[in-house]
Scaffold this motif. Structure first.
Motif, PDB file in Angstrom:
ATOM      1  N   TYR A   1     -28.342 -32.568  -6.653  1.00 40.59           N
ATOM      2  CA  TYR A   1     -27.537 -31.972  -5.590  1.00 40.59           C
ATOM      3  C   TYR A   1     -26.057 -32.291  -5.786  1.00 40.59           C
ATOM      4  O   TYR A   1     -25.195 -31.417  -5.627  1.00 40.59           O
ATOM      5  CB  TYR A   1     -28.009 -32.474  -4.223  1.00 40.59           C
ATOM      6  N   ARG A   2     -25.757 -33.540  -6.125  1.00 42.83           N
ATOM      7  CA  ARG A   2     -24.359 -33.936  -6.325  1.00 42.83           C
ATOM      8  C   ARG A   2     -23.711 -33.109  -7.434  1.00 42.83           C
ATOM      9  O   ARG A   2     -22.552 -32.697  -7.319  1.00 42.83           O
ATOM     10  CB  ARG A   2     -24.296 -35.413  -6.689  1.00 42.83           C
ATOM     11  N   LYS A   3     -24.450 -32.862  -8.499  1.00 44.27           N
ATOM     12  CA  LYS A   3     -23.889 -32.106  -9.620  1.00 44.27           C
ATOM     13  C   LYS A   3     -23.687 -30.638  -9.274  1.00 44.27           C
ATOM     14  O   LYS A   3     -22.825 -29.974  -9.864  1.00 44.27           O
ATOM     15  CB  LYS A   3     -24.813 -32.241 -10.829  1.00 44.27           C
ATOM     16  N   SER A   4     -24.484 -30.128  -8.354  1.00 41.59           N
ATOM     17  CA  SER A   4     -24.388 -28.709  -7.980  1.00 41.59           C
ATOM     18  C   SER A   4     -23.621 -28.496  -6.687  1.00 41.59           C
ATOM     19  O   SER A   4     -23.535 -27.356  -6.207  1.00 41.59           O
ATOM     20  CB  SER A   4     -25.800 -28.113  -7.828  1.00 41.59           C
ATOM     21  N   GLU A   5     -23.056 -29.572  -6.132  1.00 40.96           N
ATOM     22  CA  GLU A   5     -22.445 -29.486  -4.803  1.00 40.96           C
ATOM     23  C   GLU A   5     -21.259 -28.532  -4.765  1.00 40.96           C
ATOM     24  O   GLU A   5     -21.079 -27.789  -3.794  1.00 40.96           O
ATOM     25  CB  GLU A   5     -22.019 -30.876  -4.343  1.00 40.96           C
ATOM     26  N   LYS A   6     -20.431 -28.506  -5.814  1.00 34.09           N
ATOM     27  CA  LYS A   6     -19.275 -27.611  -5.830  1.00 34.09           C
ATOM     28  C   LYS A   6     -19.716 -26.151  -5.808  1.00 34.09           C
ATOM     29  O   LYS A   6     -19.146 -25.327  -5.079  1.00 34.09           O
ATOM     30  CB  LYS A   6     -18.413 -27.897  -7.061  1.00 34.09           C
ATOM     31  N   GLN A   7     -20.727 -25.826  -6.616  1.00 35.52           N
ATOM     32  CA  GLN A   7     -21.227 -24.447  -6.636  1.00 35.52           C
ATOM     33  C   GLN A   7     -21.858 -24.072  -5.288  1.00 35.52           C
ATOM     34  O   GLN A   7     -21.662 -22.945  -4.805  1.00 35.52           O
ATOM     35  CB  GLN A   7     -22.275 -24.296  -7.744  1.00 35.52           C
ATOM     36  N   LEU A   8     -22.571 -25.010  -4.695  1.00 37.14           N
ATOM     37  CA  LEU A   8     -23.196 -24.743  -3.394  1.00 37.14           C
ATOM     38  C   LEU A   8     -22.147 -24.520  -2.313  1.00 37.14           C
ATOM     39  O   LEU A   8     -22.271 -23.606  -1.493  1.00 37.14           O
ATOM     40  CB  LEU A   8     -24.104 -25.904  -3.010  1.00 37.14           C
ATOM     41  N   ASN A   9     -21.115 -25.343  -2.317  1.00 35.61           N
ATOM     42  CA  ASN A   9     -20.047 -25.188  -1.323  1.00 35.61           C
ATOM     43  C   ASN A   9     -19.291 -23.878  -1.503  1.00 35.61           C
ATOM     44  O   ASN A   9     -18.913 -23.229  -0.526  1.00 35.61           O
ATOM     45  CB  ASN A   9     -19.087 -26.368  -1.403  1.00 35.61           C
ATOM     46  N   ARG A  10     -19.084 -23.499  -2.752  1.00 35.92           N
ATOM     47  CA  ARG A  10     -18.391 -22.237  -3.018  1.00 35.92           C
ATOM     48  C   ARG A  10     -19.227 -21.052  -2.521  1.00 35.92           C
ATOM     49  O   ARG A  10     -18.700 -20.126  -1.883  1.00 35.92           O
ATOM     50  CB  ARG A  10     -18.119 -22.107  -4.522  1.00 35.92           C
ATOM     51  N   ALA A  11     -20.519 -21.092  -2.821  1.00 35.74           N
ATOM     52  CA  ALA A  11     -21.405 -20.013  -2.365  1.00 35.74           C
ATOM     53  C   ALA A  11     -21.495 -19.986  -0.844  1.00 35.74           C
ATOM     54  O   ALA A  11     -21.572 -18.908  -0.236  1.00 35.74           O
ATOM     55  CB  ALA A  11     -22.793 -20.195  -2.970  1.00 35.74           C
ATOM     56  N   ASN A  12     -21.447 -21.150  -0.220  1.00 34.19           N
ATOM     57  CA  ASN A  12     -21.504 -21.218   1.237  1.00 34.19           C
ATOM     58  C   ASN A  12     -20.234 -20.636   1.865  1.00 34.19           C
ATOM     59  O   ASN A  12     -20.293 -19.959   2.900  1.00 34.19           O
ATOM     60  CB  ASN A  12     -21.702 -22.669   1.666  1.00 34.19           C
ATOM     61  N   ARG A  13     -19.097 -20.901   1.246  1.00 34.48           N
ATOM     62  CA  ARG A  13     -17.834 -20.333   1.761  1.00 34.48           C
ATOM     63  C   ARG A  13     -17.833 -18.811   1.656  1.00 34.48           C
ATOM     64  O   ARG A  13     -17.379 -18.119   2.574  1.00 34.48           O
ATOM     65  CB  ARG A  13     -16.646 -20.918   0.993  1.00 34.48           C
ATOM     66  N   LYS A  14     -18.328 -18.296   0.537  1.00 34.11           N
ATOM     67  CA  LYS A  14     -18.394 -16.839   0.372  1.00 34.11           C
ATOM     68  C   LYS A  14     -19.323 -16.220   1.421  1.00 34.11           C
ATOM     69  O   LYS A  14     -19.044 -15.131   1.936  1.00 34.11           O
ATOM     70  CB  LYS A  14     -18.885 -16.501  -1.034  1.00 34.11           C
ATOM     71  N   LYS A  15     -20.393 -16.903   1.712  1.00 27.43           N
ATOM     72  CA  LYS A  15     -21.317 -16.424   2.740  1.00 27.43           C
ATOM     73  C   LYS A  15     -20.640 -16.429   4.112  1.00 27.43           C
ATOM     74  O   LYS A  15     -20.764 -15.467   4.887  1.00 27.43           O
ATOM     75  CB  LYS A  15     -22.566 -17.305   2.756  1.00 27.43           C
TER      76      LYS A  15
END
Length: 413
Positions: free
Chosen positions: A209-223
């Motif tokens: 999760y820590r390694k993918s957190e930036k991608q997850l946050n970016r996708a969440n912002r786009k949503k």
């Protein structure tokens, strides 16, 4: 009981029919829970709720379209939450007792022994109720021809971010005889290291999760940018672009979840194959995640998933798994037994009484092994070897997830 999981392929109208069946199952589950709340003064049990399903089918035409046993499965889910609440009250556990809640986001519908039929080659499945699901192709590497149809106790249709899946709950025992290794091990679960054993071996924490957190946050912002609060206030559906962004975000979370599950499965299998007895901490993970500073790291570690796989493989290969009480395992000296207080940031155990120096997690693993060996063979201990936690029950939670899945597949309530 094992679970074989296949991805199902069909047309868009069939997927909409599956969604309709899932919504109906959720409706029946919530109605049964509401019925129990309104009749607390009467004796409402699982059989009363099953009978109430027939009343709902007569009152609501869309409920009558769902197979009768699928309706009963939805009622059983409601009763499972109710009975768990009763058990917690009887045990007088501290804190909240888990009062049953209405389901808002159900992701699966469960059929028992009727309402479906497999093809001759076991490559397709046909659902016979009036929802219009009809015939779906099964995509997977497992062969259902090894099992009799009577062994398949339940079939579940599960909706996930990347598509729809069919799960087959098969009543069979998969115990495999292995040669004894003559080895025992104590395991300490941690955040710096995923596991550390009493021999000094460590396994680094992958932190998916820590390694993918930036991608997850970016996708969440786009949503979030595509979400229209005015439509929500007016109770109107969100745009198609919002739902696409939401699905992309969900797929990224699903990938992280699967990475963690496969990692825990691989490590647990390796530990079981190398040892005859495995002692580990009986951690209260649900209580530990209430720590706001460590909640994210604890959830990312996947301790509960690892424990479930450890117990499952222990049962499958005839190895003993023992959950030892974790109290003071990090504080006590494994050499002299005296307590040496240390903060979480102190990573090396240095005993002022006997001069013993060891890595904090390795010292804890030695203490865990001693506790595990001391409880083996005694009545009323923490030994889980006879009845692993995954073996309790054969029904699935309404979100379609299972703690142990071999194939993505072994099930626990």
């Amino acid at each position: 009981m094992i679970i074989y999981e296949f991805k199902v392929k069909g047309k868009d109208k069939q997927y909409r029919a599956i969604d309709d069946a899932i919504r109906t199952s959720q409706f029946i589950q919530n109605k049964c829970l509401h019925y129990w709340m309104d009749n607390k003064d009467k004796k409402v049990d699982k059989y009363v709720l099953n009978k109430y399903c027939a009343v709902l089918a007569a009152e609501f035409p869309f409920a009558d379209e769902l197979n009768s046993m699928a309706r009963q499965s939805a009622a059983e889910r409601a009763w499972s939450a109710i009975s768990r609440f009763y058990d917690n009250c009887k045990k007088k556990i501290k804190g909240k007792k888990g009062f049953p809640k209405f389901k808002k986001h159900c992701r699966s519908v469960e059929y028992k022994t009727s309402g479906w039929a497999l093809s001759t080659n076991r490559k397709t499945i046909t659902f016979r109720d009036k929802k219009g699901i009809e015939t779906l192709k099964l995509k997977g590497t497992y062969d259902l021809n090894y099992y009799d149809i009577k062994q398949i106790k339940r079939v579940r249709l599960v909706r996930r971010a990347d598509g729809y899946y069919a799960q087959f709950a098969i009543d069979t025992d998969l115990k495999i005889e292995t040669q004894p290794t003559g080895q025992v091990v104590g395991i300490d679960l941690g955040l710096k290291y995923f596991i550390a054993d009493n021999k000094g071996n460590i396994e680094q924490s992958p932190q998916f999760y820590r390694k993918s957190e930036k991608q997850l946050n970016r996708a969440n912002r786009k949503k979030s940018k595509k979400f229209d609060p005015k439509k929500k206030k007016a109770k109107q559906p969100q745009s198609t672009n919002y739902h696409k962004a939401r699905n992309r975000y969900a797929k990224k979370h699903l990938r992280v979840s699967r990475q963690r599950k496969e990692y825990c499965k691989r490590v647990a299998y390796s530990v079981i194959q190398s040892n005859d007895l495995v002692a580990y901490e009986d951690l209260n993970v649900k209580g530990m995640v209430r720590n706001r500073r460590l909640a994210k790291s604890i959830s990312d570690a996947g301790w509960s998933t690892f424990r479930s796989w450890l117990e499952y493989f222990g049962h499958k290969y005839g190895k003993l798994t023992v959950a030892a009480p974790p109290h003071n395992t990090s504080q006590n000296c494994s050499n002299c037994g005296k307590k040496v207080k240390k903060s979480l940031s102190t990573r090396t155990h240095v005993c002022p009484h006997c001069g013993y120096v060891k890595d904090r997690d390795v010292n804890a693993a030695i203490n865990i092994l001693k506790l595990g060996l001391s409880t083996v063979g005694h009545t009323g201990t923490y030994a889980w070897g006879d009845l692993p936690s995954w073996a309790i029950g054969a029904s699935l939670s309404s979100n379609g997830e299972s703690t142990n899945q071999e194939s993505h597949g072994f099930l626990r309530e």
